[in-house]
Design a protein around this motif. Structure first.
Motif, short mmCIF file in Angstrom:
data_model
loop_
_atom_site.label_atom_id
_atom_site.label_comp_id
_atom_site.label_asym_id
_atom_site.label_seq_id
_atom_site.Cartn_x
_atom_site.Cartn_y
_atom_site.Cartn_z
N GLN A 121 -11.70 0.31 -3.05
CA GLN A 121 -10.59 -0.25 -2.29
C GLN A 121 -9.71 0.85 -1.73
OE1 GLN A 121 -8.70 -2.95 -5.03
NE2 GLN A 121 -10.58 -4.15 -5.32
N LEU A 122 -9.51 1.91 -2.52
CA LEU A 122 -8.74 3.05 -2.03
C LEU A 122 -9.50 3.75 -0.91
CD1 LEU A 122 -6.38 5.00 -2.06
CD2 LEU A 122 -7.47 6.19 -3.99
N LEU A 123 -10.81 3.89 -1.06
CA LEU A 123 -11.61 4.52 -0.01
C LEU A 123 -11.51 3.74 1.29
CD1 LEU A 123 -13.66 6.66 0.87
CD2 LEU A 123 -15.48 5.16 0.02
N ASP A 124 -11.49 2.43 1.22
CA ASP A 124 -11.34 1.62 2.43
C ASP A 124 -10.01 1.92 3.13
OD1 ASP A 124 -13.77 0.41 2.03
OD2 ASP A 124 -12.94 -1.36 1.04
N ARG A 125 -8.95 2.08 2.35
CA ARG A 125 -7.64 2.38 2.95
C ARG A 125 -7.63 3.79 3.54
NH1 ARG A 125 -5.96 -0.29 -1.87
NH2 ARG A 125 -5.37 1.68 -2.87
N MET A 126 -8.32 4.71 2.88
CA MET A 126 -8.40 6.08 3.39
C MET A 126 -9.13 6.11 4.73
SD MET A 126 -9.33 7.91 -0.27
CE MET A 126 -9.75 9.50 0.44
N LEU A 127 -10.23 5.38 4.82
CA LEU A 127 -10.98 5.34 6.08
C LEU A 127 -10.16 4.67 7.18
CD1 LEU A 127 -14.50 4.33 4.70
CD2 LEU A 127 -13.79 6.57 5.54
N SER A 128 -9.46 3.60 6.81
CA SER A 128 -8.66 2.89 7.79
C SER A 128 -7.56 3.77 8.37
CB SER A 128 -8.05 1.64 7.15
OG SER A 128 -7.21 0.96 8.05
N ALA A 129 -7.06 4.72 7.58
CA ALA A 129 -5.98 5.60 8.04
C ALA A 129 -6.42 6.49 9.20
CB ALA A 129 -5.47 6.46 6.88
#
Length: 281
Positions: A149-157
């Motif tokens: 879930q954190l990786l998804d937010r990192m990619l979205s950034a």
């Protein structure tokens, strides 16, 4: 002596709660078929002056221990079989089928599912972690737990998502209790991830965490010294730019280090924009 139904129900509820605690703690494998009472009173030492009885002679002579090189030869044979199996796959679908049928890694016997990949094959960015965790093992997809879930937010950034990247792990089966894969387990699985990278053929390879960077890039330093640096990764057909960065699970434990990961993400975004511009021109 029979127990009332209420007492039996209470015991069953307590056992279910204990099992749930073990599962949440990552304990999902019994090492022995029979339980051992670790609190049992040990054998008492014999009193002084009492001679110990000699051990009875064995009825059959003991077999000599197998030479140490036999285990090494077996490991080498398994590694060679992994290389041959991986090289025989001509597509990602064939590689997944070959990996599912491969029995050379003992982790397969304790895992629920093969965790092969997620995202879009042929994406410009491929991210590689170390090994699946509990949630990944259940769903059969990499990075779907808290770190995912954190990786998804990192990619979205930086304007990316799972549809625009391809995600895999060095080891595709979950180690029992989320332990670190042994060097032998990682070595056996490495031909498969190397072939996976070659078949995906990304423009940029991102190694998530120290074990991934060490296995794929050959570095020996820790991830805090390696992160943010660019490397050349050779697939045999072309050279791919590779970046090492911090694993999302590490960032969950050390939130202050997210600033370093943000620098790496910005560097990744810059390279993607530059290569896209060069391709258009």
């Amino acid at each position: 002596m029979s127990h009332p139904p209420a007492e039996i129900g209470a015991r069953e509820a307590a056992l279910e709660a204990l099992l749930a605690f073990y599962v949440d703690a990552g304990v999902d494998l019994a090492l022995d078929e029979a339980p051992h009472d670790r609190f049992a009173e040990p054998d008492r030492p014999q009193p002084r002056g009492e001679q110990a009885r000699p051990a009875p002679a064995p009825s059959e002579p003991r077999q000599p221990a197998a030479p140490a090189f036999a285990a090494a030869a077996s490991a080498d044979e398994t590694a060679l079989a992994a290389c041959a199996t991986a090289r025989g796959a001509t597509s990602l679908d064939e590689l997944r089928e070959a990996l599912a049928a491969f029995d050379g890694c003992a982790l397969k016997a304790t895992a629920k599912n093969l965790v092969f990949a997620d995202g879009t094959p042929g994406a410009r960015v491929m991210l590689v972690g170390e090994a699946p965790g509990r949630e990944e093992d259940i769903q059969g997809k990499p990075f779907v737990g808290r770190s995912g879930q954190l990786l998804d937010r990192m990619l979205s950034a930086i304007g990316l998502d799972r549809g625009s990247v391809y995600i895999a792990n060095i080891v595709p089966w979950r180690p029992p209790g989320n332990r670190t894969p042994t060097p032998q387990e990682a070595a056996i699985c490495r031909p498969f991830i190397e072939r996976q990278i070659e078949l995906c053929d990304p423009d940029v390879l991102v190694c998530l965490g120290g074990p991934s960077a060490q296995a794929l890039l050959g570095v020996r330093e820790g991830i805090l010294r390696t992160r943010g640096k660019w490397f050349d990764y050779e697939t045999g057909r072309r050279t791919i730019r590779a970046l090492a960065t911090l694993h999302p699970a590490y960032l969950l434990r050390q939130p202050a280090q997210k600033r370093l990961a943000w620098r790496d993400l910005r560097a990744l975004r810059k390279v993607l924009d530059e290569t896209a511009g060069a391709a258009r021109s």
